[in-house]
Design a protein around this motif. Structure first.
Motif, PDB file in Angstrom:
ATOM      1  N   MET A 153       0.844  -1.191   0.000  1.00 18.96           N
ATOM      2  CA  MET A 153       0.000   0.000   0.000  1.00 18.96           C
ATOM      3  C   MET A 153       0.879   1.240   0.000  1.00 18.96           C
ATOM      4  N   ARG A 154       0.490   2.207  -0.769  1.00 22.39           N
ATOM      5  CA  ARG A 154       1.257   3.443  -0.807  1.00 22.39           C
ATOM      6  C   ARG A 154       0.765   4.370   0.289  1.00 22.39           C
ATOM      7  N   THR A 155       1.640   5.093   0.877  1.00 19.07           N
ATOM      8  CA  THR A 155       1.220   6.100   1.846  1.00 19.07           C
ATOM      9  C   THR A 155       1.652   7.460   1.329  1.00 19.07           C
ATOM     10  N   LYS A 156       0.982   8.493   1.834  1.00 15.62           N
ATOM     11  CA  LYS A 156       1.300   9.836   1.397  1.00 15.62           C
ATOM     12  C   LYS A 156       2.732  10.215   1.793  1.00 15.62           C
ATOM     13  N   THR A 157       3.099   9.795   3.019  1.00 11.58           N
ATOM     14  CA  THR A 157       4.452  10.087   3.500  1.00 11.58           C
ATOM     15  C   THR A 157       5.490   9.527   2.539  1.00 11.58           C
ATOM     16  N   ARG A 158       5.222   8.293   2.086  1.00  5.25           N
ATOM     17  CA  ARG A 158       6.161   7.641   1.182  1.00  5.25           C
ATOM     18  C   ARG A 158       6.273   8.425  -0.129  1.00  5.25           C
ATOM     19  N   ASP A 159       5.128   8.865  -0.634  1.00  2.00           N
ATOM     20  CA  ASP A 159       5.142   9.626  -1.892  1.00  2.00           C
ATOM     21  C   ASP A 159       5.910  10.935  -1.742  1.00  2.00           C
ATOM     22  N   ILE A 160       5.672  11.606  -0.612  1.00  3.35           N
ATOM     23  CA  ILE A 160       6.342  12.895  -0.398  1.00  3.35           C
ATOM     24  C   ILE A 160       7.851  12.690  -0.262  1.00  3.35           C
ATOM     25  N   THR A 161       8.234  11.619   0.440  1.00  6.08           N
ATOM     26  CA  THR A 161       9.657  11.306   0.589  1.00  6.08           C
ATOM     27  C   THR A 161      10.276  11.022  -0.770  1.00  6.08           C
ATOM     28  N   LEU A 162       9.553  10.236  -1.561  1.00  2.00           N
ATOM     29  CA  LEU A 162      10.046   9.917  -2.906  1.00  2.00           C
ATOM     30  C   LEU A 162      10.203  11.202  -3.723  1.00  2.00           C
TER      31      LEU A 162
ATOM     32  N   LEU B 179       3.972   8.881 -10.016  1.00  3.08           N
ATOM     33  CA  LEU B 179       3.246   9.555  -8.931  1.00  3.08           C
ATOM     34  C   LEU B 179       2.087  10.411  -9.428  1.00  3.08           C
ATOM     35  N   GLY B 180       2.085  10.760 -10.693  1.00  3.94           N
ATOM     36  CA  GLY B 180       0.995  11.583 -11.225  1.00  3.94           C
ATOM     37  C   GLY B 180       1.404  13.032 -11.436  1.00  3.94           C
ATOM     38  N   GLY B 181       0.530  13.744 -12.131  1.00  7.00           N
ATOM     39  CA  GLY B 181       0.828  15.099 -12.575  1.00  7.00           C
ATOM     40  C   GLY B 181       1.109  16.082 -11.453  1.00  7.00           C
ATOM     41  N   ARG B 182       0.329  15.966 -10.349  1.00  6.77           N
ATOM     42  CA  ARG B 182       0.490  16.968  -9.290  1.00  6.77           C
ATOM     43  C   ARG B 182       1.859  16.867  -8.620  1.00  6.77           C
TER      44      ARG B 182
ATOM     45  N   ASP C 154       6.497  -0.828  -1.834  1.00  5.88           N
ATOM     46  CA  ASP C 154       5.065  -0.736  -1.987  1.00  5.88           C
ATOM     47  C   ASP C 154       4.320  -1.662  -1.017  1.00  5.88           C
ATOM     48  N   ARG C 155       5.046  -2.176  -0.016  1.00  6.24           N
ATOM     49  CA  ARG C 155       4.390  -3.069   0.952  1.00  6.24           C
ATOM     50  C   ARG C 155       3.726  -2.243   2.054  1.00  6.24           C
ATOM     51  N   GLU C 156       2.935  -2.929   2.845  1.00  6.22           N
ATOM     52  CA  GLU C 156       2.281  -2.221   3.952  1.00  6.22           C
ATOM     53  C   GLU C 156       3.278  -1.942   5.054  1.00  6.22           C
ATOM     54  N   CYS C 157       3.096  -0.844   5.748  1.00  9.94           N
ATOM     55  CA  CYS C 157       4.002  -0.570   6.851  1.00  9.94           C
ATOM     56  C   CYS C 157       3.269   0.174   7.946  1.00  9.94           C
TER      57      CYS C 157
END
Lengths: 128, 176
Positions: free
Chosen positions: B1-10, B55-58, B173-176
């Motif tokens: 599962m993706r988390t917002k924190t992970r996306d922001i870190t990436l 991650l998408g356009g935004r 992309d695993r759960e954490c």
């Protein structure tokens, strides 16, 4: 899902870019008049600072964010000196034909050679 | 599962990576080969493309704006910022549209981005100089953009291929 290999559509994009490039070049070549060069127009922020005759050696200094020294010598005009970081204007060399222009972007300066009719459209160099 | 924190870190990592690429690119004297000032490889665009696809356009927009702002701090100042933003934003918009076209691969998307990047820079030059004559420079830049667009498209293709080979679990992309 993600398409990674080259497709026919990609070739169409290349063809479109090349076509646009050729069309634009043709438009500029056709619209540029090749009369006898008359004068050098020096502009900053679009405002004309000076108009110098091309057949008379002269030196013109433009202030602003940076200082450009523009020189007219032997029927040519060039950026002799500049303290801008890129130095692209100095590296652009000299121009002599009507419609050609030189640019120092950091200082927003454009040097343009105008023929009798002031509507010319070729550019020799753009500085970053 | 993706988390917002992970996306922001990436995202933060992508900003750092694209900043490094755009700074490294300044050391490549491409202008010695092609005597047009302002010609660049557009390596940082690989990262923008990755952000757009992954991650998408935004998020891609955020990475782009942060990179441009930071890169201008490393030299160039306002002029450089205006140029890279004008080019980058137009390129991103074009790539987001091109990505939806089913008949285009990453190469086509990259080519659209490269061509629009140059168009955006010329628009910025026209605005800064209040001069139309600068547009005469665009055909040459467009020609160069075919080469640089194919190159960054190839790099993006290789990157995506390599990442697809990495097991999902190790990609975080695993759960954490």
């Amino acid at each position: 899902m993600t398409r990674l290999t080259f497709r026919r559509g990609d070739a169409v994009v290349i063809a479109a870019i090349l076509a646009a490039s050729i069309a634009l070049t043709a438009a500029f070549v056709l619209s540029a008049r090749r009369g006898a060069a008359a004068s050098v127009e020096i502009r900053q922020n679009g405002e004309v600072l000076a108009v110098l005759p091309l057949d008379e050696d002269a030196e013109f200094t433009v202030g602003g964010a940076y200082t450009n020294v523009i020189e007219v010598r032997g029927g040519e005009v060039f950026f002799a000196e500049s303290d801008c970081p890129g130095q692209d204007c100095v590296h652009s060399g000299a121009v002599s034909a009507a419609g050609r222009s030189l640019v120092c972007l950091p200082n927003r300066v454009e040097v343009r050679i105008t023929a009798d009719s002031p509507d010319e459209n070729a550019v020799d160099g753009v500085a970053g | 599962m993706r988390t917002k924190t992970r996306d922001i870190t990436l995202c933060a990592m992508l900003v750092a990576l694209s900043l490094a690429l755009s700074l490294a690119e300044r050391m490549i004297p491409l202008e010695a080969v092609i005597p047009l000032p302002g010609v660049k490889l557009g390596l940082a665009n690989i990262v923008t493309m990755f952000a757009l696809y992954e991650l998408g356009g935004r998020y891609a927009l955020a990475v782009l704006v942060c990179r441009c702002a930071l890169a201008s701090l490393f030299g160039g100042g306002f002029t450089a910022l205006a140029f890279s933003l004008a080019g980058g934003l137009l390129a991103l918009a074009a790539m987001a549209l091109a990505k939806r076209a089913p008949f285009l691969s990453v190469y086509g998307v990259s080519l659209c981005g490269a061509a629009c990047h140059n168009a955006g820079q010329i628009l910025a030059a026209m605005a800064l100089l209040r001069s139309v004559t600068v547009a005469a420079y665009l055909p040459f830049l467009l020609l160069v953009s075919v080469g640089t667009g194919l190159l960054t498209g190839f790099a993006a293709s290789c990157t995506f291929r390599a990442l697809a080979a990495v097991p999902r679990r190790e990609r975080g992309d695993r759960e954490c």
